[in-house]
Design an enzyme around this catalytic site. Structure first.
Site, PDB file in Angstrom:
ATOM      1  N   ASP A   7      29.888 -72.547 -21.852  1.00 29.89           N
ATOM      2  CA  ASP A   7      30.985 -72.910 -20.950  1.00 29.89           C
ATOM      3  C   ASP A   7      30.586 -72.706 -19.493  1.00 29.89           C
ATOM      4  OD1 ASP A   7      32.491 -73.511 -23.152  1.00 29.89           O
ATOM      5  OD2 ASP A   7      33.702 -71.685 -23.097  1.00 29.89           O
ATOM      6  N   ASN A  30      24.183 -72.765 -26.700  1.00 31.61           N
ATOM      7  CA  ASN A  30      25.302 -72.169 -27.433  1.00 31.61           C
ATOM      8  C   ASN A  30      24.822 -71.257 -28.546  1.00 31.61           C
ATOM      9  OD1 ASN A  30      27.537 -73.258 -26.040  1.00 31.61           O
ATOM     10  ND2 ASN A  30      27.360 -75.203 -27.123  1.00 31.61           N
ATOM     11  N   ASP A  88      22.627 -85.694 -19.122  1.00 30.82           N
ATOM     12  CA  ASP A  88      22.876 -84.869 -20.292  1.00 30.82           C
ATOM     13  C   ASP A  88      22.101 -83.560 -20.125  1.00 30.82           C
ATOM     14  OD1 ASP A  88      23.857 -85.409 -23.413  1.00 30.82           O
ATOM     15  OD2 ASP A  88      22.243 -83.942 -23.222  1.00 30.82           O
ATOM     16  N   GLU A 133      28.292 -82.270 -23.322  1.00 30.86           N
ATOM     17  CA  GLU A 133      27.381 -81.864 -22.252  1.00 30.86           C
ATOM     18  C   GLU A 133      26.885 -83.089 -21.485  1.00 30.86           C
ATOM     19  OE1 GLU A 133      24.835 -82.353 -25.964  1.00 30.86           O
ATOM     20  OE2 GLU A 133      26.821 -81.603 -25.468  1.00 30.86           O
TER      21      GLU A 133
END
Length: 405
Positions: A282, A273, A265, A308
């Site tokens: 992204d 973000n 992860d 993620e």
């Protein structure tokens, strides 16, 4: 001035062969236009287009040209061979020996120049042209055999390639043995020319169809891959990943092979973000997925199973082996920049690793790996926790509870 085939009533029938070649060329160029990343289709389409022009010249040039016809058509035939052979190898992701191809082509052209200007043998001219193309085909066959896949389409292409290579050497010998000494003026009225035409025509149709089949198979594979591959990371989507893992676990049962699972992860991804924007997020997903792809083996399976979160089934590996892979991934992740504008901001990731118990299913295996990942996050992130370590921590907590009681 007349052409050698104009005396035949079936000129249009003779011209059907270059027409088919032109159709193959157009079809491959259309397929390339739909997916321009597949450069091999451009090379193959161009090769068939050049071959069609060479064959048309051979059919329609004046018969009085005699031996000059061989010299003129030698150029498009050789160039077409180079383009087609290069395209076949590029399709298999094999580095084509373009310099070697061109060296053979140039050498053949020079030898043909010598035989045309200092000799009087049509047979020698024909041998030079056929051996030039044949030598290029031989190199292609050798490389193709090393990288050939085992599916039916590629085996078909390889078989036709071998036959095409063989006829480059056999056809001139057999034809010239039956024909004897050829004269340049009546070259296209000889048995050799008729044999050349029919063998070349039939072989070209089969060869061209094999290329179309390969291109269509690649298109179908690409469409299928689009539905099973995550667009950002390039890894398998969750459903396809789980299907492939379940199939691999069944195979592991049959062969008694150890497998391990790595779940990872990206740390603090929400902050990525929020601070740098979703475009940076992204990019992080894409870079992380490509990193995994570049560091696992062909026998391993990797997928993006969440926003993620990623998972890797490590084939024929103990928990210790898989933990070693996880550590390498963890260290490599630190080299990935979150944003191109902020070179000091780097990614980190947490990992959970477990080895599969005998006949254990995917759900149970994943559940244990996910618990190890949770332990890694609780331990401060940016670390690798193995399943045996979570078992130890559980035992320690149990002992502490018993002591407190």
């Amino acid at each position: 001035m007349t052409t050698g085939v104009c005396d035949l009533d079936n000129l249009l029938f003779f011209l059907s062969t270059p027409l088919l070649m032109a159709i193959f060329s157009a079809a491959l160029l259309v397929i390339w236009g739909r997916d321009r990343a597949r450069v091999e289709n451009l090379l193959l389409g161009g090769g068939w287009g050049v071959l069609a022009s060479g064959f048309t010249i051979s059919l329609l040039s004046p018969g009085e040209w005699g031996r000059a016809i061989i010299a003129i058509t030698h150029v498009p035939y050789t160039l077409a061979t180079v383009l087609i052979c290069t395209g076949l190898l590029v399709r298999l992701r094999i580095e084509p020996p373009v310099r070697a191809f061109l060296a053979v082509a140039v050498t053949g052209s020079f030898v043909l120049f010598v035989t045309q200007n200092f000799g009087n043998s049509v047979a020698a001219d024909l041998y030079v042209t056929n051996l030039t193309c044949g030598a290029i085909f031989v190199m292609t066959c050798q490389l193709f055999a090393r990288g050939s896949r085992n599916d039916a389409v590629d085996q078909f292409i390889f078989t036709v390639l071998v036959l095409t290579t063989a006829q480059s050497f056999i056809r001139p010998v057999l034809s010239l043995m039956s024909e004897g000494q050829l004269a340049g003026a009546n070259y296209r009225e000889t048995t050799y020319y008729l044999v050349f035409y029919w063998v070349f025509a039939f072989g070209s149709v089969v060869f061209g169809l094999s290329h179309i089949a390969g291109a269509m198979k690649d298109q179908i594979h690409a469409l299928k891959k689009d539905g099973t591959t995550d667009a950002l990371s390039g890894l398998l989507v969750r459903g396809e990943f789980e299907d492939q893992v379940n199939a691999r676990l069944a195979k592991a049962n049959e062969k008694s092979v150890n497998v391990s699972l790595v779940v990872c992860d990206i740390d603090h991804f929400k902050q990525v973000n929020d601070i740098w924007g979703h475009q940076a997020g992204d990019k992080a997903i894409g870079d992380f997925g490509r990193m995994i792809t570049g560091m696992i083996r062909d026998t391993d399976i990797a997928g993006r199973i969440g926003g993620e979160e990623f998972c890797v089934l490590v084939w024929n590996a103990s928990e210790k082996d898989a933990a070693g892979l996880a550590e390498r991934l963890r260290h490599r992740a630190k080299t990935l920049a979150i944003s191109e504008d902020s070179l000091d901001a780097r990614l980190s990731a947490s990992f959970g690793v477990v080895e599969r118990k005998r006949s254990e299913g995917y759900r149970s295996l994943f559940g244990r790996a996910d618990k190890a990942l949770y332990e890694a996050k609780q331990a401060g992130r940016d670390c690798v926790i193995r399943g045996e370590e979570t078992d130890v921590s559980k035992a320690e907590r149990s002992e502490q509870s018993s002591a407190a009681a």
